[in-house]
Design a protein around this motif. Structure first.
Motif, short mmCIF file in Angstrom:
data_model
loop_
_atom_site.label_atom_id
_atom_site.label_comp_id
_atom_site.label_asym_id
_atom_site.label_seq_id
_atom_site.Cartn_x
_atom_site.Cartn_y
_atom_site.Cartn_z
N LEU A 106 2.07 -4.96 1.95
CA LEU A 106 0.62 -4.83 1.95
C LEU A 106 0.23 -3.47 1.41
O LEU A 106 0.92 -2.48 1.65
CB LEU A 106 0.05 -4.96 3.37
CG LEU A 106 0.15 -6.29 4.11
CD1 LEU A 106 -0.39 -6.10 5.52
CD2 LEU A 106 -0.63 -7.37 3.40
N SER A 107 -0.89 -3.42 0.72
CA SER A 107 -1.46 -2.13 0.37
C SER A 107 -2.23 -1.62 1.59
O SER A 107 -2.54 -2.37 2.52
CB SER A 107 -2.42 -2.27 -0.81
OG SER A 107 -3.57 -3.02 -0.43
N ALA A 108 -2.55 -0.34 1.56
CA ALA A 108 -3.32 0.23 2.67
C ALA A 108 -4.67 -0.46 2.79
O ALA A 108 -5.17 -0.70 3.90
CB ALA A 108 -3.49 1.73 2.47
N THR A 109 -5.26 -0.81 1.66
CA THR A 109 -6.57 -1.49 1.67
C THR A 109 -6.45 -2.86 2.30
O THR A 109 -7.29 -3.27 3.11
CB THR A 109 -7.12 -1.60 0.24
OG1 THR A 109 -7.27 -0.29 -0.31
CG2 THR A 109 -8.47 -2.31 0.24
N GLU A 110 -5.39 -3.60 1.94
CA GLU A 110 -5.19 -4.94 2.51
C GLU A 110 -4.93 -4.86 4.00
O GLU A 110 -5.46 -5.65 4.78
CB GLU A 110 -4.03 -5.63 1.80
CG GLU A 110 -4.32 -6.01 0.36
CD GLU A 110 -3.07 -6.47 -0.37
OE1 GLU A 110 -3.20 -7.28 -1.31
OE2 GLU A 110 -1.96 -6.00 -0.01
N ALA A 148 0.53 5.73 -1.07
CA ALA A 148 1.94 5.81 -1.44
C ALA A 148 2.87 5.45 -0.28
O ALA A 148 4.09 5.44 -0.45
CB ALA A 148 2.26 7.22 -1.95
N VAL A 149 2.29 5.17 0.90
CA VAL A 149 3.10 4.83 2.07
C VAL A 149 3.33 3.32 2.07
O VAL A 149 2.38 2.55 2.20
CB VAL A 149 2.40 5.25 3.38
CG1 VAL A 149 3.22 4.83 4.59
CG2 VAL A 149 2.16 6.76 3.38
N PRO A 150 4.56 2.85 1.94
CA PRO A 150 4.81 1.41 1.95
C PRO A 150 4.53 0.80 3.31
O PRO A 150 4.90 1.36 4.35
CB PRO A 150 6.28 1.29 1.55
CG PRO A 150 6.88 2.61 1.85
CD PRO A 150 5.80 3.63 1.71
N ILE A 151 3.88 -0.37 3.32
CA ILE A 151 3.53 -1.10 4.55
C ILE A 151 4.06 -2.51 4.42
O ILE A 151 3.93 -3.14 3.36
CB ILE A 151 2.00 -1.12 4.76
CG1 ILE A 151 1.42 0.29 4.78
CG2 ILE A 151 1.65 -1.87 6.04
CD1 ILE A 151 -0.10 0.34 4.73
N TRP A 152 4.65 -3.02 5.48
CA TRP A 152 5.15 -4.39 5.47
C TRP A 152 4.62 -5.13 6.69
O TRP A 152 4.76 -4.68 7.82
CB TRP A 152 6.68 -4.42 5.50
CG TRP A 152 7.25 -5.78 5.22
CD1 TRP A 152 7.37 -6.82 6.10
CD2 TRP A 152 7.78 -6.25 3.98
NE1 TRP A 152 7.92 -7.90 5.49
CE2 TRP A 152 8.20 -7.58 4.18
CE3 TRP A 152 7.95 -5.66 2.73
CZ2 TRP A 152 8.77 -8.35 3.16
CZ3 TRP A 152 8.53 -6.41 1.72
CH2 TRP A 152 8.93 -7.74 1.93
N GLU A 153 3.98 -6.27 6.43
CA GLU A 153 3.46 -7.10 7.51
C GLU A 153 4.55 -8.06 8.00
O GLU A 153 5.17 -8.76 7.20
CB GLU A 153 2.27 -7.92 7.03
CG GLU A 153 1.75 -8.91 8.07
CD GLU A 153 0.75 -9.91 7.50
OE1 GLU A 153 0.22 -10.71 8.29
OE2 GLU A 153 0.50 -9.88 6.28
#
Length: 357
Positions: A204-208, A237-242
């Motif tokens: 996910l992007s930070a916005t999502e 730039a911080v990777p996020i994983w749902e």
């Protein structure tokens, strides 16, 4: 050969045998404070001899217009929900508060939309509903409103007119991120609980992620990213994983995907997600915390038992459940919903975090 079915004894049979009114027998079961101890013991003794087991609960609910049940609404299925110890602790604390007052819990599992099906809520025989971390605008909430049931919310969402108890999610996430920054970390990743994005699970992007349908996700994400941003780290730039689920097994693929990005610090939105990350790190031969620091959220019992013990954000799950139970009893007694309560959190530093290499 046809046998004769024995007639089931009734309340009137007990009253006649004891020589009292049927109201007195009813009080022996429903309002024992209205009788002397001796009279109640005699009523119950005779009832036992006759084989009378007490007032019919269906008839009693029709007479009182009360079912004696509280609908506990979950955001996901039972197996997924109970894979998270935070739920078990909170639910047990709530039950310990309402059970002595004669209220049973009716569990309504959730589905794909972040709550139970609306028709299940409409059909549930319950006097009050408790929403446990439901998604924003879950159809179950509209069903509760349609029925006019009192509502207690644990964590989320914010529902006007309801009673609510929650945790300082943003403050806890801020403390977790600040702790890792103070240890010198600059390469971060975030393992997020489910947001109900489409498709479910994945990067996910930070916005999502900020559009998650769960308030606690949004608050924890804001705490993480605002703190990192204030330290000069680009949130985008911080990777996020749902993670699509709550269990460690469901979280392991996401943890593996994030570790492919080679962060030195991993922020996890629950202890179960953090423990999954610990397992993946161990499989890869990474040393925690020498190669990777991991922080969870909740401080459930497994956090202290892990190897190494997990640094995490402690929320008072027992108190949260007890308060929810007290709120339920207040609403059932006809009192108005009080102002929402937000419980404080505490960062608990253990062995899963250390200086950046």
């Amino acid at each position: 050969m046809t046998g004769t079915r024995r007639r089931r004894p009734t309340l009137d049979d007990v009253a006649e045998a004891v020589g009292v009114s049927r109201a007195t027998v009813s009080n022996a079961y429903n309002r024992p404070d209205q009788l002397s101890a001796e009279l109640r013991d005699e009523v119950l003794r005779v009832a036992k001899r006759l084989g009378y087991t007490g007032p019919n609960p269906t008839a009693r609910s029709l007479a009182t217009q009360r079912s004696g049940a509280i609908a506990f609404m979950l955001d996901t299925g039972l197996s997924a929900a109970f894979s998270d110890p935070a739920l078990s602790i909170t639910l047990d604390a709530l039950a310990s508060r309402v059970d002595p007052e004669g209220h049973a819990l009716l569990l309504l599992p959730g589905g794909h939309d972040g709550g139970p099906r609306a028709d299940r809520v409409l059909a549930a025989q319950a006097d009050l509903a408790v929403a446990y971390s439901l998604a924003d605008n879950a159809p179950a909430l509209r069903a509760v409103k349609q029925r006019g049931l009192p509502l207690v919310v644990i964590d989320q969402p914010i529902v006007p007119g309801s009673a609510r108890v929650s945790t300082d999610d943003r403050g806890g996430a801020t403390a977790a991120a600040r702790h890792l920054l103070e240890l010198g970390h600059r390469r971060f990743a975030i393992l997020s609980a489910q947001c109900l994005s489409e498709p479910r699970g994945g990067p996910l992007s930070a916005t999502e992620a900020a559009r998650s349908r769960f308030l606690d996700n949004r608050e924890r994400l804001a705490g993480y990213l605002e703190t990192l941003g204030a330290a000069g780290i680009d949130p985008d730039a911080v990777p996020i994983w749902e993670v699509s689920g709550l269990s460690r097994e469901a979280a392991m693929p996401g943890a593996a995907a994030l570790l492919d990005r080679e962060p030195t610090a991993l922020l996890c939105m629950s202890d179960e997600l953090a423990l999954a990350a610990l397992a993946v790190a161990r499989q890869r031969g990474l040393r925690v915390p020498a190669d990777l620091s991991i922080v969870g959220f909740d401080d459930t019992p497994p956090a202290a038992w892990s190897d190494p013990p997990l640094t995490t954000v402690r929320q008072d799950l027992v108190r949260k459940g007890q308060l929810a139970g007290e709120l339920a009893l207040r609403l059932l007694s006809g009192q108005r919903a009080p102002k929402a309560t937000t419980l404080d959190v505490e960062l608990v530093v253990r062995g899963s975090t250390g200086p950046a290499k």
